[in-house]
Structures are given as C-alpha cells and as structure tokens.
Design an enzyme around this catalytic site. Structure first.
Site, PDB file in Angstrom:
ATOM      1  N   ASP A 104       0.963  -1.248   0.022  1.00 25.62           N
ATOM      2  CA  ASP A 104       0.063   0.157  -0.102  1.00 25.62           C
ATOM      3  C   ASP A 104       0.864   1.281   0.036  1.00 25.62           C
ATOM      4  O   ASP A 104       0.487   2.347  -0.570  1.00 25.62           O
ATOM      5  CB  ASP A 104      -0.835   0.048   1.219  1.00 25.62           C
ATOM      6  CG  ASP A 104      -2.421  -0.694   0.851  1.00 25.62           C
ATOM      7  OD1 ASP A 104      -2.882  -0.181  -0.263  1.00 25.62           O
ATOM      8  OD2 ASP A 104      -2.829  -1.337   1.545  1.00 25.62           O
ATOM      9  N   GLU A 110      -2.789  -4.756  -7.154  1.00 21.52           N
ATOM     10  CA  GLU A 110      -4.178  -4.619  -6.559  1.00 21.52           C
ATOM     11  C   GLU A 110      -4.934  -5.880  -6.526  1.00 21.52           C
ATOM     12  O   GLU A 110      -5.664  -6.228  -5.488  1.00 21.52           O
ATOM     13  CB  GLU A 110      -4.993  -3.724  -7.497  1.00 21.52           C
ATOM     14  CG  GLU A 110      -4.559  -2.232  -7.392  1.00 21.52           C
ATOM     15  CD  GLU A 110      -4.996  -1.368  -6.379  1.00 21.52           C
ATOM     16  OE1 GLU A 110      -5.407  -1.779  -5.328  1.00 21.52           O
ATOM     17  OE2 GLU A 110      -4.248  -0.159  -6.272  1.00 21.52           O
ATOM     18  N   GLU A 132      -5.142   4.765  -0.747  1.00 21.27           N
ATOM     19  CA  GLU A 132      -3.970   3.775  -0.536  1.00 21.27           C
ATOM     20  C   GLU A 132      -3.191   4.346   0.675  1.00 21.27           C
ATOM     21  O   GLU A 132      -2.786   3.368   1.563  1.00 21.27           O
ATOM     22  CB  GLU A 132      -3.120   3.728  -1.500  1.00 21.27           C
ATOM     23  CG  GLU A 132      -3.692   3.471  -2.903  1.00 21.27           C
ATOM     24  CD  GLU A 132      -4.213   2.138  -2.901  1.00 21.27           C
ATOM     25  OE1 GLU A 132      -4.229   1.430  -2.060  1.00 21.27           O
ATOM     26  OE2 GLU A 132      -4.246   1.625  -4.237  1.00 21.27           O
ATOM     27  N   HIS A 178     -10.266  -0.721  -7.207  1.00 24.80           N
ATOM     28  CA  HIS A 178      -9.277  -0.211  -7.911  1.00 24.80           C
ATOM     29  C   HIS A 178      -8.812  -1.171  -8.986  1.00 24.80           C
ATOM     30  O   HIS A 178      -8.291  -0.593 -10.036  1.00 24.80           O
ATOM     31  CB  HIS A 178      -7.873  -0.070  -7.071  1.00 24.80           C
ATOM     32  CG  HIS A 178      -8.135   0.702  -5.823  1.00 24.80           C
ATOM     33  ND1 HIS A 178      -7.219   0.942  -4.640  1.00 24.80           N
ATOM     34  CD2 HIS A 178      -9.414   1.753  -5.389  1.00 24.80           C
ATOM     35  CE1 HIS A 178      -7.760   2.134  -3.912  1.00 24.80           C
ATOM     36  NE2 HIS A 178      -8.979   2.323  -4.377  1.00 24.80           N
ATOM     37  N   GLU A 221      -9.718  -2.329  -2.859  1.00 24.80           N
ATOM     38  CA  GLU A 221      -8.641  -2.938  -3.608  1.00 24.80           C
ATOM     39  C   GLU A 221      -9.341  -3.319  -4.921  1.00 24.80           C
ATOM     40  O   GLU A 221      -8.976  -3.419  -6.013  1.00 24.80           O
ATOM     41  CB  GLU A 221      -7.735  -3.958  -3.189  1.00 24.80           C
ATOM     42  CG  GLU A 221      -6.891  -3.621  -1.968  1.00 24.80           C
ATOM     43  CD  GLU A 221      -6.092  -2.234  -2.125  1.00 24.80           C
ATOM     44  OE1 GLU A 221      -6.341  -1.651  -3.124  1.00 24.80           O
ATOM     45  OE2 GLU A 221      -5.242  -2.045  -1.180  1.00 24.80           O
ATOM     46  N   TYR A 250      -2.890  -0.401   8.779  1.00 27.39           N
ATOM     47  CA  TYR A 250      -2.340  -1.531   9.271  1.00 27.39           C
ATOM     48  C   TYR A 250      -1.570  -1.078  10.537  1.00 27.39           C
ATOM     49  O   TYR A 250      -1.393  -1.934  11.612  1.00 27.39           O
ATOM     50  CB  TYR A 250      -1.156  -2.144   8.482  1.00 27.39           C
ATOM     51  CG  TYR A 250      -1.977  -2.691   7.049  1.00 27.39           C
ATOM     52  CD1 TYR A 250      -2.804  -3.574   7.006  1.00 27.39           C
ATOM     53  CD2 TYR A 250      -1.636  -1.916   5.939  1.00 27.39           C
ATOM     54  CE1 TYR A 250      -3.277  -4.067   5.733  1.00 27.39           C
ATOM     55  CE2 TYR A 250      -2.010  -2.165   4.741  1.00 27.39           C
ATOM     56  CZ  TYR A 250      -3.032  -3.327   4.759  1.00 27.39           C
ATOM     57  OH  TYR A 250      -3.600  -3.576   3.527  1.00 27.39           O
ATOM     58  N   HIS A 293      -5.067   2.874   3.688  1.00 32.05           N
ATOM     59  CA  HIS A 293      -4.966   1.574   3.881  1.00 32.05           C
ATOM     60  C   HIS A 293      -3.451   1.357   4.434  1.00 32.05           C
ATOM     61  O   HIS A 293      -3.438   0.476   5.611  1.00 32.05           O
ATOM     62  CB  HIS A 293      -4.789   1.001   2.485  1.00 32.05           C
ATOM     63  CG  HIS A 293      -6.131   1.012   1.669  1.00 32.05           C
ATOM     64  ND1 HIS A 293      -6.171   0.754   0.244  1.00 32.05           N
ATOM     65  CD2 HIS A 293      -7.203   1.671   2.099  1.00 32.05           C
ATOM     66  CE1 HIS A 293      -7.312   0.827  -0.132  1.00 32.05           C
ATOM     67  NE2 HIS A 293      -8.040   1.358   1.167  1.00 32.05           N
TER      68      HIS A 293
HETATM   69 FE   FE2 Z   1      -4.637  -0.255  -0.812  1.00 32.63          FE
HETATM   70 FE   FE2 Z   2      -5.418   0.161  -4.408  1.00 31.83          FE
END
Ligand code: FE2
Ligand code: FE2
EC number: 1.17.4.1
Length: 327
Positions: free
Chosen positions: A65, A164, A96, A201, A198, A103, A99
């Site tokens: 990401d 992706e 992104e 995307h 994702e 985490y 994302h």
């Molecule tokens: Fe992502």
């Molecule tokens: Fe993505």
C-alpha cells in the site's frame, strides 16, 4: 504555449469516470473509525506462530500500500488523458495512504513497540517482499519518464492491476481466515474495507489498461510481456507464501487463493484466466461476503459501517466456530 484545462464534470469524458467516482465516495472510510482494541483478548489467545504469521502478513500489506500510494497511483495519473479519470485515481491514491496507515492502527493495538520495529525491519529485509516491490516499481519508474510508449503505459497499468488484484491476497488470507472463525474480528473489519477498495481499484485500472491495449501496435507482444511478469510474480508469491504460512500449516490453501486471485487480475485486464483453481477455502471466500463488507464494488457501503460514533461491530457470537481447525 500549453493550455491548462480545468476538470469539467458536466461534460462526460467517458462511460465510467463518474460511476467510479461515486462508488469510491460511497466506500469512504478512515482507520480511526474502527476499534481494533476489541481484538486484544483474541490476539492473546492466538498461538505465537499464528501471531507471527499475522504480523508478517500485515507488514507485507503495508509495503504494497505504501508503494501504491507513494508511487503507483501518482505515476499512472501523469499518463491518463481524461481529467475525470485522473480525479478518480487521485482519490484512490489518498485511500492507499489510509490503507497503509490502517495496518499501523492494528499493530499499535495488538503489538509491542519492539514487535512493530521488528516487523518493519523484517519487511525491509525480506527478499520475497523486496522482489515484489522492486519488480512493480520498475514499471512505475518507467512511467516517470515523459516520453513513453503506449506499451510502457500498458505494462505500468498491468503492474498496478497485478498489485491490486493479485499480490495483496497472500496477505489478506490470514485475517479473513481467522475472522471467519471468530478471531481478530474487529481488525478484520478494517481489512475488509481495504479489500473492497482494492477490488474497485483493480477493476478501474484494469479498464484503463484495456483502453490502452486496444490501441497498441503490437498487442500480442504486450500480452506476452504481461504473462512473463505474472509468472515471475507468481513464482515469488509461492515462496513468500511458504515463508509466512508453513508454521501455521496453511501454505497449500493460501497458494490456491493466490492462483484464484491471479485469475481475477487477468480478468480485470480483459484476459482469460490461466491458473487451475481446485478449491478456495470457503471460510476465506465467505469472509469476503459477510454482511459487514462488500467485495462487489457495485454494492453499497458496508452494513457494519457508520460514520462518527455509531459503529456496530461484529461480535464473536456472530460467527459459528469450526472446532476442527486449530488456531
Ligand atoms: Fe490499498
Ligand atoms: Fe489499491
């Protein structure tokens, strides 16, 4: 003298920009709207091997990401003519970054500072993860040049779709697998939001790639290059899977899931699937379909998602345990 154009959303530039824009907006979320701290007890109940696998999976996902946010989306955007499509890519680029940060939100909750430092060091030194990143980045760097061929652009778009729709899934397997059995459920709510993003995307960039492919002077050569790239990444993905999943006994199942998603990436690019897939673990497939998430990008926002404070989280009781599988 160059004329600078303003994006005009009242003038339809193509069939799909507005649809993708609206779908992206519907799916908007941020990591801090979720509460992974609900998973602390669940985390403590996992075996050390399972915790190690989970941390490595999320570390690898963070790397992908990061690459997609910092390099992939911005570089692709530079070569797309439609200003509306550029706007969609700009939005995706922002997601992104969310994302990649999310985490860390999970890590902060379940892991110690030392664990977190160790995992980011592992990411930097793991040869299979570094191979993934450097292979994809090679195609993105080509896009940094101003005068590139249509084939270079096609390959850059293909690299993005492979990232992706294919490379993420060895990492997504473990949070889905655990969640499907009632473990790490709150963190999986975040993971499922990422997967839904994702998915859209991969479809969108896949359509951009298909548009370019139709105009290529030598499409057969470009397709061959794509297949070579896919196979290189696939071989690496098998080794990566062995490295992080052998200790928890899930290698064969993850490999099956990897092939399933390689086929999805090919289909997003307009090609036939080439990998034979026997049986994908139903717990993981169901993990994509539970009411809390929407893998189908035409669907609405997750039913488990409410802005502000009214977040309804899944409970362990929402899942029937399969006691035949050791965690
Ligand atoms: Fe992502
Ligand atoms: Fe993505």
């Amino acid at each position: 003298m160059k004329q600078y154009k303003a994006v005009n959303w009242n003038d339809p530039e193509n069939d799909y920009a507005l649809m993708f824009w609206e779908q992206n907006i519907k799916q908007f979320w941020i990591d801090t709207e979720y509460i992974p701290s609900k998973d602390i007890d669940s985390w403590k109940a996992l075996s050390p091997e399972m915790r190690e696998c989970y941390k490595k999976a999320l570390g690898g996902l963070t790397l992908l990401d990061t690459l997609q946010s910092h390099t992939g989306m911005p570089k692709i955007m530079d070569h797309i003519d439609s200003l509306q499509n550029k706007s969609v890519l700009a939005y995706m680029c922002m997601m992104e970054a969310i994302h990649a940060k999310s985490y860390s939100t999970i890590f902060t909750t379940v892991a110690t500072s030392q664990d977190i430092e160790d995992i980011f060091n592992w990411v930097q030194n793991n040869k299979y993860l570094q191979f993934k990143a450097s292979t994809i980045d090679k195609y993105y760097r080509k896009l940094a040049e101003t005068d590139i061929s249509k084939e270079d652009l096609f390959m850059g778009l293909c690299a993005s779709v492979l990232l992706e729709s294919f490379l993420f899934y060895s990492g997504f397997f473990i949070p889905l697998w655990l969640c499907g059995q009632g473990h790490m459920v709150a963190s999986a709510d975040i993971i499922k939001k990422i997967i839904a993003d994702e998915s859209i995307h991969g479809v969108f960039v896949g359509l951009l790639a298909q548009d370019v492919y139709k105009k290529l002077p030598n499409p057969e050569r470009a397709k061959e290059k794509l297949i070579v790239l896919l196979n290189d990444l696939y071989e690496n993905e098998l080794k990566y899977t062995e490295e992080i999943y052998t200790d928890v006994g899930l290698t064969a199942e993850v490999k099956e899931y990897v092939r399933y998603n390689a086929n999805k990436a090919l289909m997003n690019l307009g090609f036939e699937p080439t990998f034979e897939v026997k049986r994908v673990n139903p717990i993981v497939l169901n993990g994509l379909n539970v009411e809390t998430t929407q893998h189908d990008f035409f669907s609405k926002k997750s039913t488990n998602y409410e802005k502000a404070t009214e977040i309804v989280h899944l409970r362990d009781e929402d899942f029937a345990m399969d006691t035949s599988i050791a965690i």
